[in-house]
Scaffold this active site. Structure first.
Site, PDB file in Angstrom:
ATOM      1  CB  SER A 266     -11.610 -22.793  22.617  1.00 32.86           C
ATOM      2  OG  SER A 266     -10.490 -22.006  22.984  1.00 32.86           O
TER       3      SER A 266
ATOM      4  CE1 TYR B  45      -9.131 -23.355  17.602  1.00 28.52           C
ATOM      5  CE2 TYR B  45      -9.132 -21.746  19.376  1.00 28.52           C
ATOM      6  CZ  TYR B  45      -9.141 -23.059  18.962  1.00 28.52           C
ATOM      7  OH  TYR B  45      -9.160 -24.070  19.886  1.00 28.52           O
TER       8      TYR B  45
END
Length: 297
Positions: A173, A186
């Site tokens: 990501s 995250y």
């Protein structure tokens, strides 16, 4: 003398690969054929993983689907079989559990064969401020989104190295290279996945296994359900990506054996700015772009 030689080699290689990248911008690389390749997708039960599986199947690949959500995984399997006569195998597997990964991997080797393309896509999101994130969720985050990459690669990479043929795909990501407010756990696990994938790629080069490829994918937020309620202030520059648009680009990156895929293109500018401006200016940029999740629970 060695310093001069090493410097000359460095700049020579830099110029070569820079010109090569410019050429490939104009003339796309020849796409490799994935027909007949055994493709394992972790996290195939929904979202991007499901679309990747369907797309690979349409190109004649043999699909191995992994997901802890057995119902969703079987739904993906059913959708693929409806498209035509395709070989597809579905397995329930909790990728955050090392023993489960190794057990199901052995089952895949016996029943299907050696995996040629491994797509590490399994993951989940907490979406809480750091101090509001329970310890067990932090641990689970790293097990599923980071450590699982170690176990799956350990399970399937040896056969790729022996055959000098294969492809490792890490779905990371932009949060793996840029910190984002409200996503401390995250970001940390995506940084871990990104760093692991990059270092493993370099290790493969050192081992001279040139036909074992690696691709790391770093998209902005993808509308797969995990980011429901997330908004972006400037959708033209930083749109919430739809997995229907992301999947073909990921497949194209794999087919062209790209090392990195960053989406959208504007993020290349952001990453460049991150290296040359101060942290305070970077924070101002992040605030301007509203890189924050507005649905923090």
């Amino acid at each position: 003398m060695n310093t001069i030689l090493d410097t000359s080699i460095f700049w020579g290689n830099f110029l070569y690969y820079f010109l090569e990248s410019l050429v490939y911008r104009i003339i796309p690389k020849k796409k490799k054929n994935v027909a007949g390749e055994i493709v394992l997708i972790a996290g195939a039960g929904s979202g991007l993983g499901r679309l990747l599986a369907i797309t690979f199947a349409s190109l004649g690949a043999i699909l191995v689907l992994w997901d802890i959500n057995e119902e969703g995984n079987m739904e993906t399997c059913r959708m693929i079989k409806e498209k035509g006569d395709v070989k597809v195998f579905a397995y329930a597997c909790y990728c955050g559990n090392r023993q489960d990964v190794y057990r199901v991997a052995d089952q895949v080797k016996r029943e299907v064969g050696d995996v040629n393309i491994l797509v590490n896509n399994a993951g989940f999101l907490t979406g809480k401020l750091f101090l509001n994130t329970p310890d067990h969720m932090v641990e689970r985050s790293f097990l599923v989104n980071a450590l699982s990459h170690f176990w799956t690669c350990k399970a399937f990479l040896p056969a790729m190295l022996k055959a000098n043929h294969g492809h490792l795909v890490c779905i990371s990501s932009i949060a793996g290279v840029v910190g984002i407010n409200g996503l401390s756990d995250y970001c940390a696990r995506k940084v871990a996945a990104f760093g692991f994938a990059e270092s493993l790629y370099l290790e493969l080069r050192l081992l001279q296994k040139s036909n074992v490829k690696a691709t790391t994918v770093c998209p902005y937020f993808v509308n797969t359900g995990m980011f429901d309620g997330c908004t972006t202030k400037y959708p033209l520059l930083l749109p919430i990506l739809e997995h229907e648009n992301v999947a073909p680009k990921v497949l194209n990156a794999i087919s062209e054996e790209q090392v990195y895929l960053i989406m959208p293109t504007f993020l290349h500018i952001v990453l460049f700015l991150k290296q040359i401006i101060s942290l305070d200016m970077m924070i101002t940029l992040a605030e301007t772009l509203e890189w924050t999740l507005l649905w923090l629970r």
